[in-house]
Structure formats: structure tokens, C-alpha cells
Design a protein around this motif. Structure first.
Motif, PDB file in Angstrom:
ATOM      1  N   UNK A 389       0.827  -1.211   0.000  1.00  0.00           N
ATOM      2  CA  UNK A 389       0.000   0.000   0.000  1.00  0.00           C
ATOM      3  C   UNK A 389       0.858   1.256   0.000  1.00  0.00           C
ATOM      4  N   UNK A 390       0.224   2.355  -0.387  1.00  0.00           N
ATOM      5  CA  UNK A 390       0.857   3.673  -0.276  1.00  0.00           C
ATOM      6  C   UNK A 390       0.596   4.212   1.121  1.00  0.00           C
ATOM      7  N   UNK A 391       1.610   4.798   1.708  1.00  0.00           N
ATOM      8  CA  UNK A 391       1.446   5.421   3.025  1.00  0.00           C
ATOM      9  C   UNK A 391       1.370   6.934   2.806  1.00  0.00           C
ATOM     10  N   UNK A 392       0.173   7.473   2.996  1.00  0.00           N
ATOM     11  CA  UNK A 392      -0.058   8.900   2.739  1.00  0.00           C
ATOM     12  C   UNK A 392       0.305   9.778   3.930  1.00  0.00           C
ATOM     13  N   UNK A 393       0.264   9.210   5.138  1.00  0.00           N
ATOM     14  CA  UNK A 393       0.606   9.982   6.338  1.00  0.00           C
ATOM     15  C   UNK A 393       1.208   9.026   7.360  1.00  0.00           C
ATOM     16  N   UNK A 394       2.194   9.520   8.095  1.00  0.00           N
ATOM     17  CA  UNK A 394       2.869   8.724   9.119  1.00  0.00           C
ATOM     18  C   UNK A 394       2.934   9.511  10.417  1.00  0.00           C
ATOM     19  N   UNK A 395       3.118   8.747  11.497  1.00  0.00           N
ATOM     20  CA  UNK A 395       3.448   9.382  12.761  1.00  0.00           C
ATOM     21  C   UNK A 395       4.953   9.643  12.796  1.00  0.00           C
ATOM     22  N   UNK A 396       5.383  10.363  13.795  1.00  0.00           N
ATOM     23  CA  UNK A 396       6.793  10.729  13.881  1.00  0.00           C
ATOM     24  C   UNK A 396       7.690   9.504  13.980  1.00  0.00           C
ATOM     25  N   UNK A 397       7.164   8.401  14.553  1.00  0.00           N
ATOM     26  CA  UNK A 397       7.977   7.186  14.672  1.00  0.00           C
ATOM     27  C   UNK A 397       7.959   6.348  13.401  1.00  0.00           C
TER      28      UNK A 397
END
Length: 466
Positions: A389-397
């Protein structure tokens, strides 16, 4: 002014400066008649003529023409789809005409200023000792300009603008890309009123076919507005795993989704308590986007219907929650780990996690991330599964916050948090609004309809913006 009955001032050439920009188009036939009358008078007086179209001033020197030649040139003039270049026309006059006091000057003005009408009039005045004759549109005949867009509650609207004048009314016509008339909306301008609004009352399916708006009878470029996808309106269906009647408004899984999208889309929600029935009912409404908030496992029949709708171009947006965390297995961008990560849990953070900046491949790229936005809990991807999948948003970790994948012609998007503030304060932020807006804008206006599907579904509740 009746130029055919008046004596031309001076003894030199007749100078006719004619505005032939966009604002002249709707009354162009009258301007041609004025020019013809002036040329008739010049011919009777054996006066040479200098024609100066202000929207297309010649680069070559201005030279007097015979009446016969001037008629040929005047007949070839056409209104152009931009404003007059009076500054260049004034420069041509100052360059080529120097014998002040000899010219008879007429200016056929379109009645608009453009910021240089006064300077152009002064230049004309320097060429004659007599008065400059300025012909303007009559009361209530000034040019109209049109701008189309999205009005209140998503209605297709058009704003009509003018420089001033007397009472006036008219009609704006909506056309399809095949030049079919799809609707009409009237407008009225009172004396001195500069703007008016015309709103169309069209079903969403018809409204999204509108490609062009025109003011009827106004044959000018300014009276036409071409529409693109930004003016089209999507229909978004919303379903929650929690009974709407039992949910407190601020705690409802759909409260923030509705508030975020209602200015940009038509929000529809079913009154069906049964999740499968609600989803089936909404899919009959030709949705662009379906939002499922904390919906766990779908029954096989509903699962097949949603999969078919996605393959035909639908966008499914899912939000996490306790139900999805326990039993969500199908229609996800990535396989999930059973049990999520929570502040103080076995897979915990020492403190709430902020969002990482969006990378340049994300549709959210360019949106500012506030450090005040925190995530306390999320569903995690299964570490043993292959992630395509594409990751459109991540957390800082680095863990996913929003993941997405293409399925056929459609797309599945997963927010790894709840749609309310239980797991994060993101849904309470302006960033949440912009993220959802961009997802909806990427969706197809009208996903392909399944073969044999009905054109109209059962009645549903349409939630209007308040």
C-alpha cells in the motif's frame, strides 16, 4: 449622438478610436452602425479617416485612409476576447499624430475604465481644439461579466458583475459538453447594483454534467464561464458502527467527518440501523465516496457489493475503532495486527505521538502539520504481511497514520485512528478538513454503474450544512 446629421469638427482627418475588446461584443452591431454613420459623414465631407481599434492597435504607423478603404477595414474588425490596450493605442497616437487642432475625434468606448481610460481621453484631447466625442453604452446596456462556481449548500451558482447602470434582468443558461441545455436561472440588477447571483436547482447527476455557463443574449467572452472539476460536487455516503440515535453529537464517529465535508460535498446518511442494509441503500445513490467509521467485518453479500463498487471507481474511506481493531479483515489497504497500539498499553509510547511531515508523493503534501496534533492510539499493520500500500501519512515514529491502495478503478483509504477524538485530536483540527477534502477531490465524480443497477435508490436522509 447622430453623427450622420452633425458637422465634423476641424478640417483634418476623422479619427475613430473604437474599443473592440470583450466588453464591446454584446453591442457590436450598434458600434458597426455608428462607424458606418461616421464614415458616411466623412465621405460627404471628403475627409480622410484614421481607424484605431484599441484592443488591437497596429504596430505600423497610423495613416489616413479613404472612406472606401476605411469601410473595408471597419468591416473586418471584430471584438476580441480580452480588454482594450488603450495604453498602446495612446502611444500610437502620440507617435504618429502631431498636428493638434486639425482632427475630428470620436471614441466609441465600451464604458469600462481598465485603469487607463482617463489617460487615453487626455491623449485624444491633445489632438484637437474641439471636444472629443465619446460614445458610451446607454443606461442599462453596460457589459456583463459572468463567474460560475459553487454556491451555498453546494448549489451551482453564477455571479453576474457590471460597472453600473440602470435596472436590468436576464437569464444564465447551463450547457453540457455536448451543448445541451441543462438548466436556466434568472437574475435581476436594480439601478446602481453591481452584482447579482443566479442559482441553479439541479439534481446532482445533472449538475455535474454542466460544462459551460452563459448569459443569454450576451455574445461576449466575459459572459461565458467554463467549468472544470473544481466546480463539480461529489456525493459522500457515511455509515458508522455506532447507532446514530444513541451517539452524543461530539462523540459520534461521524460528527467531525460531516462537519469537515459538508461545505465541499453532498453528505448522505441512511436511517437503516442494520449496517448491511445501510451500505446497500447508500450504494444505490451513485456515491463518489463511502465513509465507514469503525465498521468491522462485512457480511459476504455486502462485501461483494462494496468490492464491485470500488472496482468501478468508488473511493472507500475507512476509520479505525474497537470493532475494526478486533474483526476488520477485508477491504483494507494493508493487513492489520490484531489489537492496536495505545498509550500505556503493551505496545505503547511513552507519550502521545505527533504527525510526521507529509512526503512529496502524498496527496496531503503541502499541508502544514501542527505540533499540537497528537495520536494516543492506532491500529498497526501486520509486521508479518507484505505491504504494497501507499502510506499517505505517518506518525513521527514512522508507523502509518493513513494508508491507501488502488483496487480496479477505485481506491481504499484507511485512517488508522477513529473518526472522532477518542484516539486522536486530529479530527478536531483544520488539517483533518483539508485531508478529507483532498481525498474527496481525487475521487471519481460518477463511478461506473453496475449492470442492471437501479437509477434511483430508496429515500435517504440528506444532511445539509448548518
Amino acid at each position: 449622438i447622430h453623427p450622420d446629421r452633425e458637422t465634423l469638427a476641424g478640417s483634418g482627418p476623422l479619427v475613430i478610436a473604437i474599443d473592440n475588446g470583450w466588453a464591446s461584443a454584446s453591442r457590436w452591431e450598434l458600434r458597426q452602425k455608428m462607424v458606418t454613420a461616421l464614415l458616411d459623414r466623412a465621405e460627404r465631407d471628403s475627409r480622410p479617416v484614421i481607424l484605431l481599434p484599441t484592443a488591437s492597435p497596429p504596430n505600423s504607423a497610423l495613416a489616413p485612409l479613404s472612406s472606401a478603404k476605411a469601410r473595408e477595414v471597419a468591416a473586418s474588425l471584430m471584438p476580441l476576447p480580452f480588454e482594450p490596450r488603450r495604453d498602446k493605442a495612446a502611444a500610437a497616437l502620440q507617435r504618429d499624430l502631431t498636428d493638434a487642432g486639425e482632427y475630428s475625434i470620436y471614441w466609441l468606448s465600451d464604458g469600462l475604465d481598465y485603469g487607463h481610460a482617463e489617460g487615453f481621453a487626455k491623449t485624444l484631447g491633445m489632438l484637437t481644439t474641439a471636444a472629443v466625442n465619446v460614445m458610451r453604452p446607454g443606461d442599462g446596456e453596460s457589459a456583463l461579466a459572468l463567474h460560475g462556481g459553487v454556491g451555498k449548500g453546494g448549489a451551482l451558482s453564477a455571479t453576474i458583475t457590471r460597472a453600473g447602470g440602470g435596472p436590468r434582468s436576464g437569464t444564465v443558461v447551463a450547457y453540457s459538453s455536448r451543448n445541451e441545455i441543462l438548466g436556466r436561472a434568472g437574475f435581476k440588477l436594480d439601478r446602481g447594483t453591481l452584482t447579482a447571483t443566479a442559482e441553479f436547482d439541479l439534481p446532482l447527476e445533472i449538475r455535474n454534467q454542466v460544462a459551460r455557463l452563459e448569459i443569454a443574449g450576451e455574445t461576449s467572452a466575459g459572459a461565458v464561464h467554463l467549468l472544470d472539476s473544481r466546480s463539480q460536487w461529489r456525493r459522500v455516503g457515511i455509515v458508522s458502527g455506532e447507532t446514530r440515535e444513541l451517539a452524543q453529537p461530539l462523540l459520534s464517529p461521524l460528527y467531525y467527518v460531516e462537519r469537515a465535508l459538508s461545505p465541499y460535498a453532498e453528505i448522505v446518511a441512511s436511517h437503516e440501523v442494520n449496517t448491511a442494509a445501510a451500505i446497500s441503500q447508500l450504494l444505490e445513490r451513485n456515491l463518489s465516496v463511502l465513509v465507514l467509521a469503525d465498521i468491522g467485518k462485512l457480511v459476504p453479500g455486502t462485501l461483494r457489493r462494496v468490492e464491485d463498487w470500488i472496482s468501478r471507481g468508488g473511493t472507500l474511506v475507512r476509520f479505525a475503532g474497537p470493532r475494526l481493531e478486533k474483526s476488520g479483515t477485508g477491504l483494507l489497504p494493508i493487513p492489520l495486527r490484531q489489537g492496536g497500539r495505545t498509550l500505556g498499553g503493551s505496545l505503547s509510547w511513552s507519550e502521545p505521538q505527533p504527525l510526521a511531515p507529509f512526503d512529496d508523493k502524498s496527496p496531503f503534501h503541502g499541508l502544514l502539520v501542527s505540533p499540537e496534533i497528537k495520536v494516543n492510539r492506532q491500529v498497526l499493520a501486520d509486521p508479518s504481511a507484505q505491504i504494497n500500500a501507499d502510506i499517505w501519512a505517518r506518525l513521527k515514529d514512522g508507523t502509518p497514520l493513513v494508508s491507501a491502495t488502488q483496487r480496479g478503478n477505485g481506491r481504499i483509504v484507511l485512517f488508522h485512528i477513529t473518526a472522532n477524538s477518542d484516539w486522536s485530536n486530529l479530527p478536531m483540527s483544520g488539517l483533518f478538513v483539508e485531508m478529507l477534502r483532498r481525498i474527496v477531490e481525487r475521487s471519481l465524480i460518477t463511478p461506473g454503474r453496475a449492470e442492471g443497477a437501479p437509477t434511483n435508490g430508496a429515500p435517504v436522509h440528506i444532511r445539509a450544512q448548518t
